[in-house]
Design a protein around this motif. Structure first.
Motif, PDB file in Angstrom:
ATOM      1  N   ALA A  22     109.957  29.748 -34.663  1.00  0.00           N
ATOM      2  CA  ALA A  22     109.425  28.483 -34.165  1.00  0.00           C
ATOM      3  C   ALA A  22     109.782  27.355 -35.113  1.00  0.00           C
ATOM      4  O   ALA A  22     110.071  27.562 -36.291  1.00  0.00           O
ATOM      5  CB  ALA A  22     107.914  28.580 -34.020  1.00  0.00           C
ATOM      6  N   THR A 187     108.308  35.544 -26.332  1.00  0.00           N
ATOM      7  CA  THR A 187     107.830  35.356 -27.696  1.00  0.00           C
ATOM      8  C   THR A 187     106.620  36.252 -27.955  1.00  0.00           C
ATOM      9  O   THR A 187     106.075  36.864 -27.041  1.00  0.00           O
ATOM     10  CB  THR A 187     107.420  33.891 -27.946  1.00  0.00           C
ATOM     11  OG1 THR A 187     106.149  33.634 -27.326  1.00  0.00           O
ATOM     12  CG2 THR A 187     108.463  32.919 -27.392  1.00  0.00           C
ATOM     13  N   THR A 189     103.832  34.925 -29.262  1.00  0.00           N
ATOM     14  CA  THR A 189     102.673  34.048 -29.336  1.00  0.00           C
ATOM     15  C   THR A 189     101.557  34.591 -28.458  1.00  0.00           C
ATOM     16  O   THR A 189     101.783  34.913 -27.293  1.00  0.00           O
ATOM     17  CB  THR A 189     103.045  32.624 -28.895  1.00  0.00           C
ATOM     18  OG1 THR A 189     104.177  32.163 -29.644  1.00  0.00           O
ATOM     19  CG2 THR A 189     101.887  31.659 -29.123  1.00  0.00           C
ATOM     20  N   SER A 199     104.842  34.490 -21.568  1.00  0.00           N
ATOM     21  CA  SER A 199     105.546  33.596 -22.481  1.00  0.00           C
ATOM     22  C   SER A 199     106.856  33.071 -21.908  1.00  0.00           C
ATOM     23  O   SER A 199     107.504  32.227 -22.536  1.00  0.00           O
ATOM     24  CB  SER A 199     105.813  34.297 -23.819  1.00  0.00           C
ATOM     25  OG  SER A 199     106.733  35.356 -23.665  1.00  0.00           O
ATOM     26  N   ARG A 217     106.252  23.926 -20.762  1.00  0.00           N
ATOM     27  CA  ARG A 217     105.365  24.860 -21.424  1.00  0.00           C
ATOM     28  C   ARG A 217     105.239  26.142 -20.620  1.00  0.00           C
ATOM     29  O   ARG A 217     105.441  26.163 -19.401  1.00  0.00           O
ATOM     30  CB  ARG A 217     103.983  24.259 -21.658  1.00  0.00           C
ATOM     31  CG  ARG A 217     103.085  24.127 -20.418  1.00  0.00           C
ATOM     32  CD  ARG A 217     101.612  24.073 -20.835  1.00  0.00           C
ATOM     33  NE  ARG A 217     101.219  25.303 -21.516  1.00  0.00           N
ATOM     34  CZ  ARG A 217     100.137  25.433 -22.268  1.00  0.00           C
ATOM     35  NH1 ARG A 217      99.330  24.397 -22.439  1.00  0.00           N
ATOM     36  NH2 ARG A 217      99.858  26.587 -22.843  1.00  0.00           N
ATOM     37  N   THR A 220     102.023  30.251 -23.388  1.00  0.00           N
ATOM     38  CA  THR A 220     101.872  30.471 -24.827  1.00  0.00           C
ATOM     39  C   THR A 220     102.616  29.494 -25.729  1.00  0.00           C
ATOM     40  O   THR A 220     102.269  29.368 -26.904  1.00  0.00           O
ATOM     41  CB  THR A 220     102.341  31.887 -25.198  1.00  0.00           C
ATOM     42  OG1 THR A 220     103.719  32.040 -24.802  1.00  0.00           O
ATOM     43  CG2 THR A 220     101.495  32.944 -24.510  1.00  0.00           C
ATOM     44  N   ASP A 221     103.636  28.820 -25.225  1.00  0.00           N
ATOM     45  CA  ASP A 221     104.492  27.996 -26.072  1.00  0.00           C
ATOM     46  C   ASP A 221     104.926  26.735 -25.337  1.00  0.00           C
ATOM     47  O   ASP A 221     104.956  26.706 -24.097  1.00  0.00           O
ATOM     48  CB  ASP A 221     105.759  28.763 -26.478  1.00  0.00           C
ATOM     49  CG  ASP A 221     105.475  30.035 -27.243  1.00  0.00           C
ATOM     50  OD1 ASP A 221     105.440  29.978 -28.483  1.00  0.00           O
ATOM     51  OD2 ASP A 221     105.291  31.083 -26.601  1.00  0.00           O
ATOM     52  N   TYR A 223     108.270  23.983 -25.206  1.00  0.00           N
ATOM     53  CA  TYR A 223     109.695  23.861 -25.514  1.00  0.00           C
ATOM     54  C   TYR A 223     110.094  22.402 -25.346  1.00  0.00           C
ATOM     55  O   TYR A 223     109.946  21.840 -24.261  1.00  0.00           O
ATOM     56  CB  TYR A 223     110.527  24.767 -24.601  1.00  0.00           C
ATOM     57  CG  TYR A 223     110.259  26.229 -24.854  1.00  0.00           C
ATOM     58  CD1 TYR A 223     111.045  26.948 -25.748  1.00  0.00           C
ATOM     59  CD2 TYR A 223     109.196  26.881 -24.234  1.00  0.00           C
ATOM     60  CE1 TYR A 223     110.784  28.282 -26.008  1.00  0.00           C
ATOM     61  CE2 TYR A 223     108.929  28.216 -24.491  1.00  0.00           C
ATOM     62  CZ  TYR A 223     109.729  28.920 -25.378  1.00  0.00           C
ATOM     63  OH  TYR A 223     109.463  30.243 -25.644  1.00  0.00           O
ATOM     64  N   ARG A 242     110.982  25.168 -30.124  1.00  0.00           N
ATOM     65  CA  ARG A 242     109.777  25.863 -29.653  1.00  0.00           C
ATOM     66  C   ARG A 242     108.585  25.504 -30.524  1.00  0.00           C
ATOM     67  O   ARG A 242     108.648  25.556 -31.751  1.00  0.00           O
ATOM     68  CB  ARG A 242     109.984  27.380 -29.655  1.00  0.00           C
ATOM     69  CG  ARG A 242     108.746  28.158 -29.189  1.00  0.00           C
ATOM     70  CD  ARG A 242     109.063  29.629 -28.968  1.00  0.00           C
ATOM     71  NE  ARG A 242     109.344  30.347 -30.194  1.00  0.00           N
ATOM     72  CZ  ARG A 242     108.418  30.994 -30.915  1.00  0.00           C
ATOM     73  NH1 ARG A 242     107.151  30.992 -30.523  1.00  0.00           N
ATOM     74  NH2 ARG A 242     108.770  31.639 -32.010  1.00  0.00           N
ATOM     75  N   PRO A 244     104.728  26.800 -30.844  1.00  0.00           N
ATOM     76  CA  PRO A 244     103.723  27.753 -30.379  1.00  0.00           C
ATOM     77  C   PRO A 244     102.382  27.070 -30.070  1.00  0.00           C
ATOM     78  O   PRO A 244     101.947  26.164 -30.789  1.00  0.00           O
ATOM     79  CB  PRO A 244     103.579  28.726 -31.558  1.00  0.00           C
ATOM     80  CG  PRO A 244     104.851  28.583 -32.335  1.00  0.00           C
ATOM     81  CD  PRO A 244     105.235  27.142 -32.197  1.00  0.00           C
TER      82      PRO A 244
END
Length: 336
Positions: A22, A187, A189, A199, A217, A220-221, A223, A242, A244
């Protein structure tokens, strides 16, 4: 049989999980908790700098909840239009709020829709049709000119990007065209309702006030993609940064403050709106990531190559999805 599917799901999810490093982003900081009981399925969020606008997933009429930066409800913008499944929210330069009535988990809608709503509650309906069948879509972006982009939520492959072929007509429908796709790597996360596969599922989108950074999104993350000229289609072909967003039960909302702070939120009464300070500044200039043709380049976290899901047999992906469906994925309901 169910135990076997769960075991296979866990094992194959591990194969899919090859997390990219990340960006060196600050951890999300809780700003305030959303205590409004009518906003228990927060799915879309935007900011005008002074206040936040939020919408629920689904609903039987248009309701936009105006929140202070302490999460306290200030007012509700309403319209009697009866949407099918609202999923995301965007705001254009003149303050019009655009609701993406695009959810379609069962792939049964002949048309999807956008609702453009003024701060006074006047609404305009724009129906849209895909050129290639039904899609479930939970993410909406507007470019600098106000052109909408829909990004699909696809459990079997990359998210697809669509925009209207011409000027929007009311009520329409206006035909959409596919202008690209984006694949996100699984990921590690933690968060979301469906385990590791969550994810890679796109659940929301946002852009900065100047349009130079766009974000997608997952559960979980987040971008973040460079868009120096405001070209959304080109931006989503570049290597993202990315960020998290761990620990959200069902993270579907994302927004930018005018200063580039990234906001995120989850469904659930009492869940926090969280902030990642300076997130927009983490995105490298476009010439340092990739060109507009989509050729892979150097990412902001030092990795190169495409941003697709790691290579695993297609059968394995299908088993992962099947296991996920048997073990709770069906709980992601749509009311109608």
């Amino acid at each position: 049989m169910r135990l076997l599917c769960v075991s296979v799901l866990v094992a194959l999810s591990a194969l899919l999980t090859t997390p990219a490093r990340a960006a060196q982003a600050p951890a999300p900081e809780p700003v305030c908790k959303v205590g409004e009981k009518r906003l228990g399925e927060l799915s879309g969020l935007v900011s005008d700098g002074d206040r936040w606008y939020a919408i629920n997933d689904g609903g039987t009429k248009i309701e936009i909840f105006v929140l202070g930066k302490d999460c306290a409800l200030q007012r509700v913008i309403s319209n009697q239009a009866d949407p099918y499944d609202v999923e995301d929210l965007a705001r254009d330069a003149d303050g019009t709020l655009w609701l993406a009535d695009t959810g379609d988990n069962r792939k049964q809608r002949d048309t999807v829709a956008l609702h453009a709503v003024t701060p006074q509650g006047k609404g305009t309906l724009y129906r849209l049709t895909y050129p290639d069948g039904q899609h479930d879509t939970e993410a909406l972006l507007l470019d600098r000119s106000g052109t909408p982009y829909l990004i699909t939520k696809n459990v079997l492959g990359s998210a697809e990007i669509y925009r209207p072929t011409g000027k929007l007509a009311s009520p329409g429908p206006t035909v959409l065209e596919k202008v690209g796709s984006v694949a996100l790597k699984s990921t590690d996360t933690q968060g979301g309702p469906v385990g590791g596969i969550g994810s890679v599922l796109v659940t929301g989108a946002a852009s900065t006030a100047d349009g130079k950074v766009v974000a997608l999104r997952t559960y979980t993350d987040a971008y973040l993609f460079s868009a120096p000229d405001g070209d959304v289609a080109a931006a989503l072909k570049r290597e993202p940064v990315r960020v998290p967003l761990p620990g959200e039960k069902q993270g579907e909302a994302i927004a930018f403050e005018p200063d580039g702070t990234l906001l995120s939120a989850s469904e659930g009464v009492g869940e926090s709106i969280r902030a990642v300070r300076g997130a927009a500044g983490l995105v490298a200039p476009a010439e340092n990531s990739s060109d507009s043709s989509g050729s892979p380049g150097q990412s902001a976290d030092g990795q190169s190559g495409d941003s697709g899901v790691p290579m695993v047999p297609a059968l394995g992906i299908a088993v992962v999805v099947a296991g996920g469906l048997l073990w709770g994925f069906g709980k992601l309901r749509r009311r109608r």
